[in-house]
Design an enzyme around this catalytic site. Structure first.
Site, mmCIF file in Angstrom:
data_model
loop_
_atom_site.group_PDB
_atom_site.id
_atom_site.type_symbol
_atom_site.label_atom_id
_atom_site.label_comp_id
_atom_site.label_asym_id
_atom_site.label_seq_id
_atom_site.Cartn_x
_atom_site.Cartn_y
_atom_site.Cartn_z
ATOM 1 N N LYS A 67 0.811 -1.233 0.000
ATOM 2 C CA LYS A 67 0.000 0.000 0.000
ATOM 3 C C LYS A 67 0.841 1.278 0.000
ATOM 4 O O LYS A 67 0.403 2.299 -0.501
ATOM 5 C CB LYS A 67 -0.966 0.008 1.195
ATOM 6 C CG LYS A 67 -2.106 -0.998 1.061
ATOM 7 C CD LYS A 67 -3.110 -0.833 2.196
ATOM 8 C CE LYS A 67 -4.225 -1.844 2.110
ATOM 9 N NZ LYS A 67 -5.238 -1.665 3.149
ATOM 10 N N ASP A 113 -10.266 3.050 2.214
ATOM 11 C CA ASP A 113 -10.523 2.567 3.579
ATOM 12 C C ASP A 113 -11.160 3.682 4.422
ATOM 13 O O ASP A 113 -12.022 3.413 5.263
ATOM 14 C CB ASP A 113 -9.215 2.111 4.253
ATOM 15 C CG ASP A 113 -8.766 0.743 3.778
ATOM 16 O OD1 ASP A 113 -9.611 -0.037 3.312
ATOM 17 O OD2 ASP A 113 -7.554 0.448 3.885
#
Ligand code: NAP
Length: 282
Positions: free
Chosen positions: A67, A103
């Site tokens: 990420k 997220d």
């Protein structure tokens, strides 16, 4: 146009419910597209990301451990993702790769499902890893009044709190060690508790002493497998409201789907697909 393609890039990428959620959503909306897993070691990440520029590719999800590592390979990074320091979604916009973090909005959509308004709330955030950074950013953006970030490695909690102060101004962000004493002191005064550690995922342990739980608080565990962690079981026993990580998982996927396709995601179809995949032990 040939079949459109989305990938999940990670290492390893076994045990994901994302293919089931996205395949169900593509089917429901009649979109000719596939979502496939790609196990990509770090050395191959640049090449795998470069291939996302091909015209039939809509984009990708990025998962552990890439990420952060994916960011230098992108042409543009959305402001929130840059501040969080992680991307979990890449869109191919005519050969330009743009990185996002879904997220954070996924977490806020899950909180809304629980009927919780974070504005003005006092929150205990357990953990200071990648997911905690996204959740902390989302809560600060949504005007939470006070955020106690409690982490095993207290330096990480302190630096996350400092990053929030630098970005959002001198509101009350605290980084603290996740000792029993600190947890018992700060958690009971919070309306919302969010577990962003991995504790409870692999074995039935809780990141909190049960003495810190209070009736009426909302306890969110972003772990979705198992669906009822020890933390959530103890929170229920203490009279707290609870939510597991499935709503956040579904909403972060829905946000990514909307970015790739430009269409609103069929959230309930994706939720049902995720539940079915989890029930089958994916
Ligand atoms: P990460 O970056 O590796 O962070 C892990 C966190 O857990 C760190 O704060 C770490 O503390 C803490 N931790 C790990 N082992 C511990 C232990 N034995 N004792 C105390 N603390 C411990 O992981 P992540 O990507 O943030 O993911 C965290 C969790 O969130 C995972 O369970 C993941 O599945 C879940 N998640 C769910 C969603 C969703 O959509 N529902 C989305 C993203 C992530 P230190 O800093 O001290 O190492």
């Amino acid at each position: 146009m040939s079949t459109r393609q989305v990938y999940l890039l990670g290492h390893p990428v076994r045990h994901s419910v994302s293919p089931a959620m996205h395949a169900a959503a593509f089917r429901e909306l009649g979109i000719d597209a596939r979502y496939d897993l790609r196990d990509v070691p770090l050395d191959d990440l640049g090449l795998a990301i470069a291939r996302l520029r091909e015209p039939n590719v809509l984009g990708a999800n990025i998962t552990v451990p890439h990420k952060q590592a994916a960011m230098p390979y992108l042409d543009e990074i959305a402001e929130a993702a840059a501040e969080i320091g992680a991307v979990n979604t890449i869109c191919n916009r005519q050969g330009r790769l743009v990185g996002y973090n879904t997220d954070a909005p996924g977490f806020l959509a899950a909180l809304a499902e629980a009927g919780f308004d974070p504005r003005g709330a006092t929150v205990a955030l357990l953990g200071a890893g990648g997911a905690a950074r996204a959740v902390a950013h989302a809560l600060a953006e949504a005007d939470a009044a006070e955020l106690f970030i409690l982490n095993r490695t207290s330096d990480r909690a302190v630096s996350l709190a400092q990053a929030l102060v630098a970005r959002f101004g001198a509101r009350a962000y605290w980084g603290l060690p996740a000792t029993r004493q600190q947890l018992e002191e700060w958690v009971p005064r919070c309306a919302l508790v969010v577990n962003c550690t991995t504790l409870g995922m692999h074995e039935p342990v809780s990141p909190l002493p049960s003495s810190a739980l209070r009736p009426g608080m909302l306890v969110v565990d972003i772990i979705y497998n198992p669906p009822r962690t020890r933390l959530l079981a103890e929170a229920e026993a203490a009279g707290a409201r609870t939510q597991n990580g499935l709503p956040m998982l579904v909403h972060q996927a829905a946000a990514a789907f909307a970015l790739w396709t430009g269409q609103p995601a069929p959230v309930e179809t994706m939720r049902a697909a995720a539940q079915a995949a989890l029930a089958q032990g994916v």
